[in-house]
Design a protein around this motif. Structure first.
Motif, short mmCIF file in Angstrom:
data_model
loop_
_atom_site.label_atom_id
_atom_site.label_comp_id
_atom_site.label_asym_id
_atom_site.label_seq_id
_atom_site.Cartn_x
_atom_site.Cartn_y
_atom_site.Cartn_z
N PHE A 1 0.84 -1.20 0.00
CA PHE A 1 0.00 0.00 0.00
C PHE A 1 0.88 1.25 0.00
O PHE A 1 2.01 1.22 0.49
N GLN B 1 -0.09 4.50 1.24
CA GLN B 1 -0.30 5.44 2.33
C GLN B 1 -1.01 4.73 3.48
O GLN B 1 -1.78 3.80 3.23
N ILE C 1 -4.06 4.74 6.06
CA ILE C 1 -5.40 5.32 5.99
C ILE C 1 -5.91 5.59 7.41
O ILE C 1 -5.47 4.94 8.37
N GLN D 1 -4.30 4.96 11.20
CA GLN D 1 -3.28 3.91 11.30
C GLN D 1 -1.92 4.47 11.76
O GLN D 1 -1.28 3.92 12.65
N THR E 1 -15.73 -1.74 10.71
CA THR E 1 -15.25 -2.88 9.95
C THR E 1 -14.70 -2.40 8.60
O THR E 1 -15.30 -1.54 7.98
N GLY E 2 -13.58 -2.94 8.23
CA GLY E 2 -12.99 -2.51 6.96
C GLY E 2 -12.13 -1.26 7.11
O GLY E 2 -11.59 -0.76 6.13
N GLY E 3 -12.02 -0.77 8.32
CA GLY E 3 -11.29 0.48 8.54
C GLY E 3 -9.78 0.31 8.55
O GLY E 3 -9.04 1.28 8.55
N GLY E 4 -9.32 -0.94 8.57
CA GLY E 4 -7.88 -1.18 8.51
C GLY E 4 -7.25 -1.36 9.89
O GLY E 4 -6.14 -0.91 10.14
N LYS E 5 -7.96 -2.05 10.77
CA LYS E 5 -7.45 -2.22 12.13
C LYS E 5 -6.24 -3.16 12.17
O LYS E 5 -5.33 -2.96 12.97
N SER E 6 -6.24 -4.18 11.32
CA SER E 6 -5.21 -5.22 11.46
C SER E 6 -3.79 -4.67 11.37
O SER E 6 -2.92 -5.06 12.15
N LEU E 7 -3.56 -3.77 10.42
CA LEU E 7 -2.20 -3.26 10.25
C LEU E 7 -1.70 -2.55 11.50
O LEU E 7 -0.50 -2.46 11.73
N ARG F 1 -18.49 -3.49 2.25
CA ARG F 1 -17.13 -3.25 2.72
C ARG F 1 -16.22 -2.77 1.61
O ARG F 1 -15.16 -2.22 1.87
P1 ADP Z 1 -10.77 -4.21 9.91
O1 ADP Z 1 -9.96 -5.22 10.69
O2 ADP Z 1 -10.78 -2.87 10.52
O3 ADP Z 1 -12.13 -4.70 9.55
P2 ADP Z 1 -8.82 -4.75 7.90
O4 ADP Z 1 -7.61 -4.59 8.70
O5 ADP Z 1 -9.26 -6.15 7.58
O6 ADP Z 1 -10.03 -3.97 8.54
O7 ADP Z 1 -8.63 -3.92 6.56
C1 ADP Z 1 -9.70 -3.76 5.67
C2 ADP Z 1 -9.19 -3.68 4.25
O8 ADP Z 1 -8.46 -2.47 4.04
C3 ADP Z 1 -8.25 -4.81 3.93
O9 ADP Z 1 -8.58 -5.32 2.66
C4 ADP Z 1 -6.89 -4.17 3.94
O10 ADP Z 1 -6.01 -4.82 3.09
C5 ADP Z 1 -7.20 -2.76 3.48
N1 ADP Z 1 -6.22 -1.77 3.99
C6 ADP Z 1 -5.78 -1.66 5.25
N2 ADP Z 1 -4.89 -0.65 5.38
C7 ADP Z 1 -4.76 -0.12 4.15
C8 ADP Z 1 -3.98 0.95 3.60
N3 ADP Z 1 -3.15 1.69 4.37
N4 ADP Z 1 -4.09 1.24 2.29
C9 ADP Z 1 -4.95 0.50 1.53
N5 ADP Z 1 -5.70 -0.50 1.96
C10 ADP Z 1 -5.61 -0.83 3.26
#
Ligand code: ADP
Ligand code: ZN
Length: 518
Positions: free
Chosen positions: A14, A16, A18, A21, A40-46, A321
């Motif tokens: 990726f 940037q 989002i 993060q 959900t879908g907000g990018g928590k895992s990273l 999502r």
């Molecule tokens: P959550 O756990 O909050 O539901 P995820 O961590 O699964 O969300 O991330 C949701 C989606 O966003 C995933 O497909 C992930 O690959 C994507 N994503 C996360 N961070 C970024 C980023 N910095 N740039 C682009 N896509 C991202």
């Protein structure tokens, strides 16, 4: 040593960060605790994956969902991240190997089921492998007030006791005030920075209909607004799940059932089919969905309301999502109000807990009966204030309200006169003076409320009763075949101590709730 942004680019591909993060990752890198509230879908895992890779030692992610853990680990290992999971699905040999990797420092991140983490033996093992952070996913499961309470989450307080200096992140997509307080207390997050990116899901269009023939209404909704799309339909009971799946199949829509009464294999098969397939409808109880990450779910329907706005937000949040237009559609009637209330009453919770559950249900009913913007009502519950959204049923087709005080008085005194023994449909007949065998038998044609409500139709009177029930201005007695009865609050209406503002139910017009095409 690389930096978070370099890892983001080289490992995850990726450009940037989002949302929040970046500041979250910075805080964890500096050893701080975080409470992360992101949809959900907000990018928590990273937020925990990248620090786990950068900080010396192993990151530990606690997750209740085996399937999700496995997906994550698979994705990570494909990208070259040293990750593994430990849960009940591993055989002892594989689990032993993962533990060996752990102690010999070969892992950046390990996913663990909560019950395993809390075993004394495992905590001792962890103490030997230098944990660099703890991420507690689906952290709302720690709250007794929440809709997903998991007793094994209660024991996670052991993390802050055993590893006080190690940063902790609690992550969740849904937590109202009481739930947030529980998370903070149980996970020792008093000093955590709170990161909330907002609960709004602007691409989801919300719509609520009064219930009439729910399956027919659902079919019409799918055919008119989402033909050929993937979606989830929630029902309250296993039996209803089966019925509705069969009904949709009979009407040419591919539908799969999912509930706790099916065998593990069947559930797994149906879930896999739904995840991989297109144009399928999953008809399910709430047993389905936590951790479901199918980006193109175009609609989530409820044929019975969930137990709280948190649950509603989380369940509907599984739609759209991918950011494209999606729908959240719900229908409900007076019977649902009664059932949900009585489920609380007959539950095992103590009085304090029941009060909280009733209050949560009350907020949900207020949302369902609102004449204002639904998004405003929903986000307002999570403490966010926004302008009317223009993308919900009430914004698109403004609902009229009227002074229903007199109507409410007629409706309530009719309950009183007929002896608090009848349901809404029959009570409405009495008000409009519709003669029937029953009316003659009970001599209701002689009552002072007989025919005093000809200004409204039967449907309108039923709507009045539903709204009064939703506002708690009358009680539905489940033990007496859903007879409507008066309560203390009814008398405040009858004594003219309060005004009652009612909404005019729109005539059900499916086209008006059509989701915007991409
Ligand atoms: P959550 O756990 O909050 O539901 P995820 O961590 O699964 O969300 O991330 C949701 C989606 O966003 C995933 O497909 C992930 O690959 C994507 N994503 C996360 N961070 C970024 C980023 N910095 N740039 C682009 N896509 C991202
Ligand atoms: Zn709106």
């Amino acid at each position: 040593m690389s930096s978070p942004i370099e890892i983001l680019r080289s490992v995850f591909g990726f450009d940037q960060f989002i949302g929040l993060q970046q500041p979250i990752i910075n805080n964890v890198m500096a050893g701080g605790d975080c409470l992360v509230l992101m949809p959900t879908g907000g990018g928590k895992s990273l937020c925990y994956q990248i620090p786990s890779m950068l900080r010396p030692g192993v990151g530990v992610c606690v997750s209740p969902l085996i399937a999700l853990m496995q997906d994550q680990v698979q994705g990570l290992t494909q990208m070259g991240v040293r990750a593994a999971c430990l849960n009940s699905s591993l055989d002892p040999q594989d689990a032993w190997e993962v533990e060996q990797q752990l102690v010999s420092g070969q892992l950046d991140l390990v996913y663990v089921a909560p019950e395993r983490l809390c075993r004394p033996g495992f905590l001792d093992l962890l103490a030997r492998c230098n944990p660099c952070l703890f991420a507690i996913d689906e952290a709302h499961c720690v709250s007794q007030w929440g809709h997903d309470f998991r007793p094994e989450y209660m024991q996670l307080s052991v993390i802050s006791e055993r590893f006080p200096g190690v940063p902790r992140l609690a992550l969740t997509a849904t937590a109202d005030e009481p739930t947030q307080r529980d998370i903070v207390r149980n996970l020792g997050l008093e000093r955590a920075t709170v990161y909330a990116t907002g609960f709004d899901r602007p691409n989801i269009r919300y719509a609520v209909q009064p219930k009439d023939h729910p399956q027919q209404q659902l079919l019409r909704f799918i055919r008119e607004s989402h033909p050929g799309d993937s979606g989830i339909v929630y029902r309250l009971s296993r039996k209803k799940v089966e019925q509705t799946a069969a009904f949709l199949e009979k009407n040419g829509i591919i539908a799969l059932p999912y509930h706790a009464g099916l065998s593990k294999q069947e559930r797994y098969r149906n879930q896999e089919q739904f995840m991989r397939g297109e144009g399928m409808v999953m008809v399910a109880t709430v047993a389905f969905g936590m951790g479901v990450d199918k980006p193109n779910v175009r609609f989530v329907c409820h044929l019975e309301p969930p137990k709280s706005l948190e649950a509603y937000h989380q369940e509907t949040g599984r739609a759209g999502r991918d950011g494209l237009p999606a729908s959240a559609w719900l229908c409900f009637g007076l019977q649902d109000i009664a059932i949900l209330r009585s489920m609380i009453e007959s539950g095992e919770a103590d009085e304090a807990r029941k009060r909280v559950e009733h209050a949560k249900l009350g907020s949900l009913f207020a949302f369902l009966e609102t004449a204002g913007c639904r998004r405003q009502a929903l986000l307002g519950y999570f403490g966010e204030h926004t302008a009317p959204c223009g993308n919900c049923d009430t914004c698109l087709n403004p609902v009229e309200t009227w002074d229903g005080t007199v109507a409410a008085q007629k409706a309530l005194s009719n309950i009183f006169r007929t002896g608090s023994r009848f349901g809404a449909a029959y009570l409405a007949e009495v008000l409009v003076g519709k003669t029937s065998e029953r009316a003659r038998r009970f001599q209701h044609t002689e009552l002072s409320t007989w025919g005093i409500g000809t200004e409204l139709t039967l449907e309108q009177w039923k709507s009045v009763y539903r709204q009064l029930a939703a506002f708690g201005l009358l009680t539905v007695d489940m033990e007496q075949h859903s007879a409507l009865t008066l309560n203390e609050r009814s008398w405040t209406v009858l004594r003219s101590e309060r005004e009652v503002r009612l909404r005019t139910d729109p005539v059900i017009a499916p086209r008006s709730v059509r989701a915007r095409g991409p």
